[in-house]
Scaffold this motif. Structure first.
Motif, PDB file in Angstrom:
ATOM      1  N   GLU A  62       1.335  -1.259   0.005  1.00  0.00           N
ATOM      2  CA  GLU A  62       0.242  -0.473   0.104  1.00  0.00           C
ATOM      3  C   GLU A  62       0.660   1.313  -0.201  1.00  0.00           C
ATOM      4  OE1 GLU A  62      -2.615  -0.105   3.139  1.00  0.00           O
ATOM      5  OE2 GLU A  62      -4.250  -1.588   3.120  1.00  0.00           O
ATOM      6  N   LEU A  63       2.105   1.293   0.801  1.00  0.00           N
ATOM      7  CA  LEU A  63       2.762   2.631   0.383  1.00  0.00           C
ATOM      8  C   LEU A  63       3.901   2.552   0.430  1.00  0.00           C
ATOM      9  CD1 LEU A  63       2.671   2.238   4.773  1.00  0.00           C
ATOM     10  CD2 LEU A  63       0.803   3.425   3.138  1.00  0.00           C
ATOM     11  N   GLY A  64       4.313   1.323  -0.723  1.00  0.00           N
ATOM     12  CA  GLY A  64       6.036   1.324  -1.700  1.00  0.00           C
ATOM     13  C   GLY A  64       5.348   2.986  -2.551  1.00  0.00           C
ATOM     14  N   PRO A  65       3.994   2.622  -3.310  1.00  0.00           N
ATOM     15  CA  PRO A  65       4.739   4.341  -3.739  1.00  0.00           C
ATOM     16  C   PRO A  65       4.746   5.483  -3.338  1.00  0.00           C
ATOM     17  CG  PRO A  65       3.106   2.679  -4.660  1.00  0.00           C
ATOM     18  CD  PRO A  65       3.339   2.085  -3.297  1.00  0.00           C
ATOM     19  N   ALA A  66       4.569   5.242  -1.803  1.00  0.00           N
ATOM     20  CA  ALA A  66       4.230   6.461  -1.198  1.00  0.00           C
ATOM     21  C   ALA A  66       5.594   6.795  -0.942  1.00  0.00           C
ATOM     22  CB  ALA A  66       3.434   6.606  -0.096  1.00  0.00           C
ATOM     23  N   LEU A  67       6.434   5.921  -0.190  1.00  0.00           N
ATOM     24  CA  LEU A  67       7.713   6.202   0.351  1.00  0.00           C
ATOM     25  C   LEU A  67       9.479   6.231  -0.691  1.00  0.00           C
ATOM     26  CD1 LEU A  67       9.388   5.751   2.241  1.00  0.00           C
ATOM     27  CD2 LEU A  67       9.911   2.930   2.050  1.00  0.00           C
ATOM     28  N   GLU A  68       8.243   5.968  -2.467  1.00  0.00           N
ATOM     29  CA  GLU A  68       9.196   5.729  -3.226  1.00  0.00           C
ATOM     30  C   GLU A  68       9.521   7.549  -3.314  1.00  0.00           C
ATOM     31  OE1 GLU A  68      11.726   4.477  -5.110  1.00  0.00           O
ATOM     32  OE2 GLU A  68      11.433   3.227  -3.217  1.00  0.00           O
ATOM     33  N   ARG A  69       8.426   8.460  -3.377  1.00  0.00           N
ATOM     34  CA  ARG A  69       7.502   9.806  -4.192  1.00  0.00           C
ATOM     35  C   ARG A  69       9.302  10.441  -2.933  1.00  0.00           C
ATOM     36  NH1 ARG A  69       2.653   8.328  -5.139  1.00  0.00           N
ATOM     37  NH2 ARG A  69       2.045   8.990  -2.888  1.00  0.00           N
ATOM     38  N   ASP A 115      -0.278  11.702   0.375  1.00  0.00           N
ATOM     39  CA  ASP A 115      -0.288  12.798  -0.794  1.00  0.00           C
ATOM     40  C   ASP A 115      -1.874  13.309  -0.253  1.00  0.00           C
ATOM     41  OD1 ASP A 115      -1.659  14.271  -2.623  1.00  0.00           O
ATOM     42  OD2 ASP A 115       0.438  14.322  -3.449  1.00  0.00           O
ATOM     43  N   ALA A 116      -1.379  14.623   0.670  1.00  0.00           N
ATOM     44  CA  ALA A 116      -3.058  15.673   0.962  1.00  0.00           C
ATOM     45  C   ALA A 116      -3.878  15.366  -0.029  1.00  0.00           C
ATOM     46  CB  ALA A 116      -2.693  16.697   1.584  1.00  0.00           C
ATOM     47  N   ASP A 117      -3.347  16.341  -1.390  1.00  0.00           N
ATOM     48  CA  ASP A 117      -4.505  16.778  -2.528  1.00  0.00           C
ATOM     49  C   ASP A 117      -5.449  15.410  -3.043  1.00  0.00           C
ATOM     50  OD1 ASP A 117      -3.955  19.011  -2.561  1.00  0.00           O
ATOM     51  OD2 ASP A 117      -2.596  18.866  -4.282  1.00  0.00           O
ATOM     52  N   GLU A 118      -4.217  14.388  -3.141  1.00  0.00           N
ATOM     53  CA  GLU A 118      -5.040  13.136  -3.846  1.00  0.00           C
ATOM     54  C   GLU A 118      -6.673  12.730  -2.482  1.00  0.00           C
ATOM     55  OE1 GLU A 118      -3.897   8.301  -4.260  1.00  0.00           O
ATOM     56  OE2 GLU A 118      -2.532  10.000  -4.553  1.00  0.00           O
ATOM     57  N   ALA A 119      -5.739  12.766  -1.299  1.00  0.00           N
ATOM     58  CA  ALA A 119      -6.285  11.808  -0.165  1.00  0.00           C
ATOM     59  C   ALA A 119      -8.118  12.929  -0.106  1.00  0.00           C
ATOM     60  CB  ALA A 119      -5.949  12.554   1.757  1.00  0.00           C
ATOM     61  N   ALA A 120      -7.731  13.803  -0.424  1.00  0.00           N
ATOM     62  CA  ALA A 120      -9.147  15.028  -0.795  1.00  0.00           C
ATOM     63  C   ALA A 120      -9.884  14.384  -1.560  1.00  0.00           C
ATOM     64  CB  ALA A 120      -8.469  16.610  -0.388  1.00  0.00           C
ATOM     65  N   GLU A 121      -9.376  14.340  -3.198  1.00  0.00           N
ATOM     66  CA  GLU A 121      -9.919  14.102  -3.847  1.00  0.00           C
ATOM     67  C   GLU A 121     -10.996  12.397  -3.698  1.00  0.00           C
ATOM     68  OE1 GLU A 121      -7.626  13.712  -7.449  1.00  0.00           O
ATOM     69  OE2 GLU A 121      -7.646  15.336  -7.406  1.00  0.00           O
ATOM     70  N   GLU A 164      19.278   8.493 -11.362  1.00  0.00           N
ATOM     71  CA  GLU A 164      17.180   9.248 -11.077  1.00  0.00           C
ATOM     72  C   GLU A 164      17.165  10.197 -11.957  1.00  0.00           C
ATOM     73  OE1 GLU A 164      13.963   9.324  -9.366  1.00  0.00           O
ATOM     74  OE2 GLU A 164      15.402   8.045  -9.369  1.00  0.00           O
ATOM     75  N   LYS A 165      17.876  11.410 -12.391  1.00  0.00           N
ATOM     76  CA  LYS A 165      18.414  12.585 -13.359  1.00  0.00           C
ATOM     77  C   LYS A 165      18.040  11.798 -14.358  1.00  0.00           C
ATOM     78  CE  LYS A 165      18.518  16.776 -14.573  1.00  0.00           C
ATOM     79  NZ  LYS A 165      17.842  18.023 -14.014  1.00  0.00           N
ATOM     80  N   CYS A 166      18.533  10.702 -14.543  1.00  0.00           N
ATOM     81  CA  CYS A 166      18.635  10.159 -16.136  1.00  0.00           C
ATOM     82  C   CYS A 166      16.939   9.778 -16.719  1.00  0.00           C
ATOM     83  CB  CYS A 166      19.705   9.423 -16.544  1.00  0.00           C
ATOM     84  SG  CYS A 166      21.256  10.027 -16.634  1.00  0.00           S
ATOM     85  N   ARG A 167      16.962   8.491 -15.264  1.00  0.00           N
ATOM     86  CA  ARG A 167      15.458   8.219 -15.531  1.00  0.00           C
ATOM     87  C   ARG A 167      14.363   9.065 -15.043  1.00  0.00           C
ATOM     88  NH1 ARG A 167      11.779   6.159 -12.532  1.00  0.00           N
ATOM     89  NH2 ARG A 167      12.149   7.564 -11.227  1.00  0.00           N
ATOM     90  N   SER A 168      14.103   9.637 -14.256  1.00  0.00           N
ATOM     91  CA  SER A 168      13.234  10.546 -14.701  1.00  0.00           C
ATOM     92  C   SER A 168      12.828  11.894 -15.475  1.00  0.00           C
ATOM     93  CB  SER A 168      13.312  11.342 -12.695  1.00  0.00           C
ATOM     94  OG  SER A 168      14.179  12.169 -13.240  1.00  0.00           O
ATOM     95  N   GLU A 169      14.295  12.274 -15.664  1.00  0.00           N
ATOM     96  CA  GLU A 169      13.914  13.613 -16.945  1.00  0.00           C
ATOM     97  C   GLU A 169      14.865  12.966 -17.875  1.00  0.00           C
ATOM     98  OE1 GLU A 169      15.644  16.705 -15.383  1.00  0.00           O
ATOM     99  OE2 GLU A 169      14.775  16.094 -13.635  1.00  0.00           O
ATOM    100  N   PHE A 170      14.488  12.067 -18.377  1.00  0.00           N
ATOM    101  CA  PHE A 170      15.245  12.073 -19.784  1.00  0.00           C
ATOM    102  C   PHE A 170      15.235  10.319 -20.070  1.00  0.00           C
ATOM    103  CE2 PHE A 170      18.476  14.777 -18.165  1.00  0.00           C
ATOM    104  CZ  PHE A 170      18.209  15.637 -18.668  1.00  0.00           C
ATOM    105  N   GLY A 171      14.512   9.599 -19.553  1.00  0.00           N
ATOM    106  CA  GLY A 171      13.892   8.724 -20.115  1.00  0.00           C
ATOM    107  C   GLY A 171      14.863   7.197 -20.064  1.00  0.00           C
ATOM    108  N   TRP A 198      18.506   8.635   1.019  1.00  0.00           N
ATOM    109  CA  TRP A 198      17.463   7.518   0.355  1.00  0.00           C
ATOM    110  C   TRP A 198      17.911   6.161  -0.137  1.00  0.00           C
ATOM    111  CZ3 TRP A 198      19.667   5.418  -3.867  1.00  0.00           C
ATOM    112  CH2 TRP A 198      18.330   4.969  -5.030  1.00  0.00           C
ATOM    113  N   ARG A 199      18.969   5.671   0.710  1.00  0.00           N
ATOM    114  CA  ARG A 199      19.463   4.474   0.962  1.00  0.00           C
ATOM    115  C   ARG A 199      19.319   3.249   1.907  1.00  0.00           C
ATOM    116  NH1 ARG A 199      26.307   5.489  -0.580  1.00  0.00           N
ATOM    117  NH2 ARG A 199      25.727   5.253  -2.773  1.00  0.00           N
ATOM    118  N   ASP A 200      18.968   4.540   3.217  1.00  0.00           N
ATOM    119  CA  ASP A 200      18.097   3.578   4.329  1.00  0.00           C
ATOM    120  C   ASP A 200      16.590   3.281   3.863  1.00  0.00           C
ATOM    121  OD1 ASP A 200      20.718   4.271   5.561  1.00  0.00           O
ATOM    122  OD2 ASP A 200      20.563   5.891   6.572  1.00  0.00           O
ATOM    123  N   LEU A 201      16.343   4.225   3.085  1.00  0.00           N
ATOM    124  CA  LEU A 201      14.716   4.124   2.684  1.00  0.00           C
ATOM    125  C   LEU A 201      14.066   3.252   1.484  1.00  0.00           C
ATOM    126  CD1 LEU A 201      13.527   7.650   3.884  1.00  0.00           C
ATOM    127  CD2 LEU A 201      13.270   5.894   4.871  1.00  0.00           C
TER     128      LEU A 201
END
Length: 372
Positions: free
Chosen positions: A12-19, A339-345, A248-255, A308-311
């Protein structure tokens, strides 16, 4: 088990932890892990070495000392550097300098002085048959003896080298005392990268270190020949790694995924083989980027990278999984989205107007009263 709280929280929380982990990595151009400028005051660049040879020895537990440019013979110390060997603008006319603003004149004189020193170093390196290029050669068959010794060649004279190593040692030790973290690393290879700016704007090239080995400097005995202290460089015992911020820069911004060094069952991948894999990847994914085989001793901060590594759940033992910690599950929010916005929705986050809370002891939370 289906009702295992750690397993349920991981799903349930894996994606939230990644953010949360991603926010710990500074992906801006201000981060030296993505834009290393080789500051003269806090780094030492190595020349005339083979990076793969140095890497194999340093991670294998070997130590290194540093080799300066030997001082020129006394009869040539006073000789002027030939003007043809000076960079353009190094020899400004005295009359022209007098017409400049004092601050501008001081800046021009400092620049000219630095260029003369650099020209003297290059001239002395040529006399000693030392290759002065910072972009070092790839691994080749029949490596020369000077590339297999325990001395790292620099482009500094003995006095300059001792001063630079003294400053680096003092700064690195101070950072350890104040923060508990070692920032001194031997940086192997740099990715020269750029990102598209505004329409018509020129791309800004940056250098990001590729492989980082934590090291320590120790001052040793006095060298009887140079009358300078010897400094020894060795690995601290901490894990070396590929630059995860760059990955992470290459993965998230350059694909594309920047790979790790392969750890084989019998033998790890060599540094040069890894460099060639990265070069082949960049040629396809980002043809304008390049790999530079620079070798630099410098300071880079890994404070948030360590968090980041410890988490990272994969680094925790199966007997004590990361999500097995009840306080952590509560902190992240095991029963609600982070995410508060997602929770409100989703309508799972309820607002409680404080003015409508019933009166009575303990009904309202304590509030801060303005001081006089």
């Amino acid at each position: 088990a289906p009702d295992d709280p750690a397993g349920r929280a991981a799903r349930e929380l894996g994606p939230a932890l990644e953010r949360i982990r991603k926010r710990l990595l500074d992906l801006s151009g201000r981060n030296p892990l993505l834009s290393y400028r080789h500051p003269k005051a806090s780094c030492l660049r190595i020349v005339d070495e083979v990076p793969a040879e140095v890497f194999e020895r340093i991670v294998g537990g070997k130590s290194f000392t540093f080799e300066p440019l030997s001082d020129p013979p006394p009869e040539t110390v006073r000789a002027r550097v030939p003007r043809a060997s000076l960079p353009a603008g190094a020899g400004a006319d005295d009359g022209q300098l007098l017409l400049l603003d004092p601050r501008e004149r001081a800046r021009v004189e400092r620049k000219a002085s630095q260029e003369r020193r650099d020209a003297r170093r290059l001239q002395r390196a040529a006399e000693l048959e030392i290759a002065p290029e910072y972009d070092l050669p790839a691994e080749v068959e029949g490596v020369a003896a000077q590339h297999r010794d325990a001395r790292l060649q620099t482009l500094l004279f003995p006095e300059e080298l001792e001063e630079q190593l003294r400053k680096l040692t003092r700064t690195a030790n101070t950072i350890i005392e104040e923060t508990g973290a070692n920032q001194l690393h031997l940086l192997f290879g740099f990715v020269e990268w750029s990102e598209a700016g505004y329409a018509g704007a020129e791309r800004t090239s940056r250098l990001a270190p590729l492989v980082l080995v934590p090291v320590a400097l120790e001052r040793g005995t006095l060298d009887p020949d140079t009358r300078r202290y010897r400094y020894t460089l060795k690995q601290t015992g901490e894990d070396w790694s590929v630059n995860v911020t760059l990955q992470e820069k290459c993965r998230s911004e350059f694909g594309f995924e920047l790979p790790d060094i392969d750890a084989g069952e019998e033998q790890d991948e060599t540094l040069e083989h890894y460099f060639r894999r990265v070069e082949a990847l960049l040629a396809k994914a980002q043809p304008e980027w390049a790999l530079r085989r620079y070798l630099t001793l410098g300071l880079v901060s890994f404070g948030k990278v360590l968090m980041w590594r410890d988490l990272d759940p994969s680094t925790w033992p199966s007997s004590r999984p990361l999500f097995g910690s009840a306080p952590l599950r509560s902190l992240i929010g095991a029963e609600r989205p982070v995410d508060a916005d997602e929770a409100a929705e989703r309508g799972v986050c309820t607002e409680y107007p404080l003015d409508d809370v019933p009166e009575g002891p303990g009904a309202k939370p304590p509030t801060i009263i303005d001081a006089d």
